[in-house]
Structures are given as structure tokens and as C-alpha cells.
Design a protein around this motif. Structure first.
Motif, PDB file in Angstrom:
ATOM      1  N   VAL A 124       9.383   5.897   7.879  1.00 47.78           N
ATOM      2  CA  VAL A 124       8.706   6.638   6.808  1.00 47.78           C
ATOM      3  C   VAL A 124       8.103   5.673   5.794  1.00 47.78           C
ATOM      4  O   VAL A 124       6.962   5.860   5.335  1.00 47.78           O
ATOM      5  N   SER A 125       8.841   4.637   5.437  1.00 47.60           N
ATOM      6  CA  SER A 125       8.339   3.658   4.469  1.00 47.60           C
ATOM      7  C   SER A 125       7.066   2.986   4.972  1.00 47.60           C
ATOM      8  O   SER A 125       6.115   2.766   4.203  1.00 47.60           O
ATOM      9  N   ALA A 126       7.045   2.646   6.267  1.00 46.21           N
ATOM     10  CA  ALA A 126       5.850   2.020   6.845  1.00 46.21           C
ATOM     11  C   ALA A 126       4.657   2.975   6.801  1.00 46.21           C
ATOM     12  O   ALA A 126       3.530   2.565   6.475  1.00 46.21           O
ATOM     13  N   GLY A 127       4.887   4.251   7.117  1.00 44.74           N
ATOM     14  CA  GLY A 127       3.806   5.234   7.069  1.00 44.74           C
ATOM     15  C   GLY A 127       3.252   5.425   5.668  1.00 44.74           C
ATOM     16  O   GLY A 127       2.035   5.491   5.471  1.00 44.74           O
ATOM     17  N   LEU A 128       4.153   5.520   4.691  1.00 40.77           N
ATOM     18  CA  LEU A 128       3.718   5.667   3.305  1.00 40.77           C
ATOM     19  C   LEU A 128       2.940   4.441   2.832  1.00 40.77           C
ATOM     20  O   LEU A 128       1.945   4.566   2.106  1.00 40.77           O
ATOM     21  N   PHE A 129       3.385   3.260   3.242  1.00 37.82           N
ATOM     22  CA  PHE A 129       2.698   2.030   2.843  1.00 37.82           C
ATOM     23  C   PHE A 129       1.262   2.008   3.367  1.00 37.82           C
ATOM     24  O   PHE A 129       0.329   1.671   2.622  1.00 37.82           O
ATOM     25  N   LEU A 130       1.067   2.349   4.637  1.00 38.00           N
ATOM     26  CA  LEU A 130      -0.277   2.348   5.217  1.00 38.00           C
ATOM     27  C   LEU A 130      -1.198   3.323   4.490  1.00 38.00           C
ATOM     28  O   LEU A 130      -2.362   3.007   4.202  1.00 38.00           O
ATOM     29  N   GLN A 131      -0.685   4.506   4.181  1.00 35.49           N
ATOM     30  CA  GLN A 131      -1.525   5.479   3.488  1.00 35.49           C
ATOM     31  C   GLN A 131      -1.810   5.046   2.057  1.00 35.49           C
ATOM     32  O   GLN A 131      -2.910   5.292   1.544  1.00 35.49           O
ATOM     33  N   ALA A 132      -0.856   4.382   1.418  1.00 35.18           N
ATOM     34  CA  ALA A 132      -1.101   3.859   0.071  1.00 35.18           C
ATOM     35  C   ALA A 132      -2.218   2.826   0.092  1.00 35.18           C
ATOM     36  O   ALA A 132      -3.062   2.777  -0.816  1.00 35.18           O
ATOM     37  N   VAL A 133      -2.255   1.992   1.138  1.00 37.18           N
ATOM     38  CA  VAL A 133      -3.323   1.001   1.275  1.00 37.18           C
ATOM     39  C   VAL A 133      -4.683   1.686   1.367  1.00 37.18           C
ATOM     40  O   VAL A 133      -5.665   1.257   0.725  1.00 37.18           O
ATOM     41  N   VAL A 134      -4.762   2.769   2.142  1.00 39.73           N
ATOM     42  CA  VAL A 134      -6.026   3.505   2.276  1.00 39.73           C
ATOM     43  C   VAL A 134      -6.468   4.077   0.937  1.00 39.73           C
ATOM     44  O   VAL A 134      -7.640   3.954   0.536  1.00 39.73           O
TER      45      VAL A 134
END
Length: 442
Positions: free
Chosen positions: A322-332
Motif C-alpha cells: 500500500v505504501s508503494a502504491g500511495l508513493f507512486l500516486q503522490a509522485v504523479v
């Protein structure tokens, strides 16, 4: 609020048995039901997902498409409050079967889109969607527990694997459905009556096949599912059950900490459907390129869902995924807010497709892990947990559709970032509480 004293029973997966099952040939292989359920949802949602993506493009008169979707998700939110009681009454298989009818009627209404067809279809689909999704979550979790119990497998791993297969198949609906739309509506025929009639007729055929597949699911009697009740059940008992299913999960601190992540999962999906397609993909790629960008989104969503499901084994792995998914979307979102601008040439095409891929990976990570997390933490009230999932998801989706015409892309991205950080904070606190419960002496 629920005590953390019982967390070990709620969260700790069953220990895998070292010995193989001697009489395995006499046991039921529950994976068949996962294959059937996943294939049925793919056939149903490749049609609905593609139609939803086109709704605001095809039904533009008086914003009928946008308003219809807003009505749909408001109805979805309301009926999700009672969905767990309906699923308990009907049984999860029957609830999924009835739920397919709402999607079929919604696509049929698009063959002759008027306020008199779209509004009733949207209202009914809100009810149908609420029971099909609570039924799906209950059925899949029950199937995973049966597989783990019968074959002495690690329960958390089986739940993760089954959710990975389901969400991987489900996510591919964006890829398949949008390719069908692209093929039928190519050469700028988006608005032609013949093109849209053919498209929605194909979609109806796909949904019919999906509904037929649901009929082949085995009936589940474990995991909290119950069959249809006797008609003599008192009104008082029904109201008590409804109150318990709606209120009781909200008295559990774990659910309160998960709700921000659930709401964010709905917001990020609606952002892709309403904001990304209209304000990033369309200006950069044109209307005909929206299907291509959503196909990329669906392809990476699918890959991530399958992978995340295979990597899931318990709370620790869920936290990292979940943390990895949230990080990627935060980058976008930070990219859109700080750096992104419409560019010509190859980069003008590559940038939106790269964003679509990153958003799809994030969606795959969040959706698979949310379902697995609820299945692990709330094994004694699966229907109530998945009802809460759909209440908060659909409410946040409805908000995006209603405010979309009135706010800029920049403001929407700022809202998304704020929601993401709140969701990440709540989820981090939940993970720390669970870890502390495991490490504390019995």
C-alpha cells in the motif's frame, strides 16, 4: 471501540501445515469458483467500465452523462448502508447474480439515452452495485478461508492470492473494454448513432455471458454467509441486524483508521475517470486517445494486481505494498501540480501514458490490499466490513463527479494530495497498532 486484545485472533494468519493433505482428492478445489467469479466480473465490467469512461463524452446534452454518474454514486452510497443486510438475507451468490441486472439495464438505457431512461437506470444501478460488491467481497473471502481450511494453508497468503487473481482479472476490464471502444468508435464516429448502438449491443452481449457465468458459482454457507431467510423474520430483528451492520464496524478503531484509505481509493479512481481523461488525456491525445490511455492504465493495473496478490502474506506485506502504491500516486500528483504542462511531440504523448501507468499501478496496489486487509481483520463480520468499503468509496466518487465541473485541475490535485496524506497517516497508525499488539505479551 473494539479492544486490541483480540487482535491476535483477528489478524494472525493460520500457520501453514507441513504435511500434505492425504485425502486431497476428496476435497473441493475452491479455486474454480475464483476463476468463475473473476471471469464473470471481467465480462460485466469491461462493458460498464468502457461505457462509464464514455458517458461524459457521448451524453453531453445538459450534462446528462455527468449528472447520471453522480446520481448513480449517490444511490450507491445510500444503498451500501443496507447492502450487508441484503447480502446476509440472500446469500452472496444470489446477491452477485441480482446485482448484474443493474449493470445490464444501465447499458440498455444508453441505447436510448434520455432523462427518463438514464436517471431510473442510474438509481437502480446504485442498489445493484452495492449488493454485487458486498456479495463479491464476502464470497471471495469465504472461498479463500475454505481453501485455507481444507488444505491447511496459510490463510493470509490464500486471501492475498485469491484477491490478486480477482483484482488482476478485474483490472484488465479497462484494457479490454477500451480496446473494444477504440475499435468500434474509430475514425471519429463517437457521436454516430450506428457506432454507439453497435458498441452498446456488444456490451450487452458481454454482460449476458458474465451473468450466465455467475450461475455456475458454488453456493457458500461458511464465512458468515447465510441463505435466504424465512419470511417470518420479525421487523425488529431485521432493523437490529441493519443497525448492527452499519454502526458496529464504526465502533472499531481499526475500521476508523482504514476509512481514510477507503475514501482515498474512491477519490483516486474518480480522479482518473473524470479529471485525468478530460483534462490531461484529451488535450494531449485527443478524444480518440482516451481509450488508449485508459488501456495503458488498465494494463498496468492488471499487472500490479496479480503481482501484489502473489506478494501478500499478512499485515507486514500489505503495509509495504500500500505504501508503494500511495508513493507512486503522490509522485504523479506532485508532477501535475508542479511541473506538468501540455507538450507537443513525442513527450506530449509519452507523459500522459506514463502518468496513466503509474496511476494504474497505484490503483492495483491499493485495491488488492484493501480487500485482503478487510478479509484478514474482520473475519467475523465480512459483510459489514465490505459494506463500509463501498459506502465510503462510492461517496467519495460521487463527490468528485459533482464538483468536477466547478473546480480546476490544480484544486482537484491539491485535494487528492491532502486526502492521500490523511489516508497514509491513518494506515500507518493502524499498522503500528497491529505490530504493537503482536509484540505485546499475551
Amino acid at each position: 471501540m473494539a479492544s486490541m486484545d483480540n487482535n491476535r485472533d483477528e489478524e494472525e494468519p493460520f500457520v501453514a501445515a507441513a504435511a500434505s493433505v492425504d485425502n486431497s482428492e476428496t476435497l473441493r478445489n475452491h479455486t474454480k469458483d475464483v476463476h468463475i467469479l473473476s471471469s464473470a466480473f471481467l465480462l460485466i465490467f469491461l462493458a460498464y467500465g468502457a461505457a462509464q469512461n464514455l458517458e461524459t463524452t457521448l451524453n453531453t446534452k445538459d450534462d446528462m452523462g455527468t449528472i447520471s454518474l453522480g446520481i448513480l454514486y449517490v444511490s450507491f452510497t445510500f444503498f451500501s448502508l443496507i447492502a450487508s443486510s441484503v447480502v446476509r438475507f440472500m446469500g452472496s451468490k444470489n446477491a452477485v447474480l441480482l446485482g448484474t441486472s443493474g449493470y445490464w439495464l444501465f447499458i440498455a438505457a444508453n441505447l436510448k439515452p434520455t432523462w427518463y431512461t438514464m436517471v431510473p437506470a442510474s438509481l437502480y444501478l446504485g442498489f445493484a452495485a452495492s449488493i454485487i460488491w458486498v456479495g463479491q467481497g464476502t464470497y471471495l473471502t469465504s472461498t479463500a478461508r475454505s481453501q485455507a481450511r481444507d488444505y491447511h494453508l496459510h490463510e493470509g497468503t490464500v486471501i492475498g492470492n485469491f484477491n490478486g487473481e480477482f483484482w488482476g482479472m478485474f483490472a484488465s476490464h479497462q484494457f479490454v473494454g477500451n480496446l473494444i471502444s477504440l475499435a468500434i468508435l474509430r475514425n471519429g464516429t463517437e457521436g454516430s448513432t450506428s457506432g454507439t448502438t453497435l458498441l452498446f449491443t456488444v456490451f450487452l452481449c458481454s454482460m449476458t455471458l458474465g451473468t450466465i457465468l455467475v450461475c455456475f458459482l458454488s453456493k457458500r454457507v461458511d464465512g458468515g454467509e447465510e441463505g435466504p431467510k424465512d419470511s417470518s423474520v420479525s421487523l425488529y430483528s431485521s432493523l437490529t441486524s441493519l443497525s448492527k451492520s452499519v454502526i458496529t464496524p464504526l465502533l472499531d478503531v481499526r475500521m476508523l483508521l482504514i476509512i481514510p484509505l477507503i475514501a482515498y481509493s474512491g477519490l483516486q479512481q474518480a480522479f482518473v475517470w473524470a479529471e485525468f481523461t478530460e483534462k490531461i488525456a484529451t488535450p494531449a491525445l485527443g478524444v480518440s486517445g482516451v481509450g488508449g490511455s485508459m488501456a495503458v492504465y488498465g494494463a498496468f493495473d492488471t499487472i500490479c494486481s496479480f503481482t501484489a496478490g502473489r506478494l501478500t502474506s499478512g499485515i507486514f506485506s500489505i503495509t509495504w505494498i500500500v505504501s508503494a502504491g500511495l508513493f507512486l500516486q503522490a509522485v504523479v500528483f506532485l508532477w501535475i501540480l508542479l511541473k506538468y504542462s501540455l507538450t507537443s511531440g513525442v513527450l506530449g504523448i509519452v507523459y500522459p501514458l506514463l502518468m496513466a501507468a503509474m496511476l494504474g499501478i497505484g490503483d492495483g496496489a491499493i485495491n488488492t490490499q484493501l480487500s485482503a486487509l478487510l478479509g484478514i481483520l474482520f473475519k467475523h463480520d465480512t459483510e459489514g466490513a465490505f459494506a463500509q468499503l463501498k459506502v465510503w468509496q462510492s461517496a467519495s466518487i460521487a463527490v468528485v463527479f459533482f464538483i468536477n465541473p466547478y473546480i480546476s485541475l490544480q484544486v482537484m490535485v491539491e485535494i487528492m494530495l491532502a486526502a492521500l496524506f490523511v489516508a497514509a497517516g491513518g494506515f500507518l497508525v493502524l499498522s503500528l497498532r497491529i505490530e504493537k499488539a503482536f509484540s505485546s505479551p499475551s
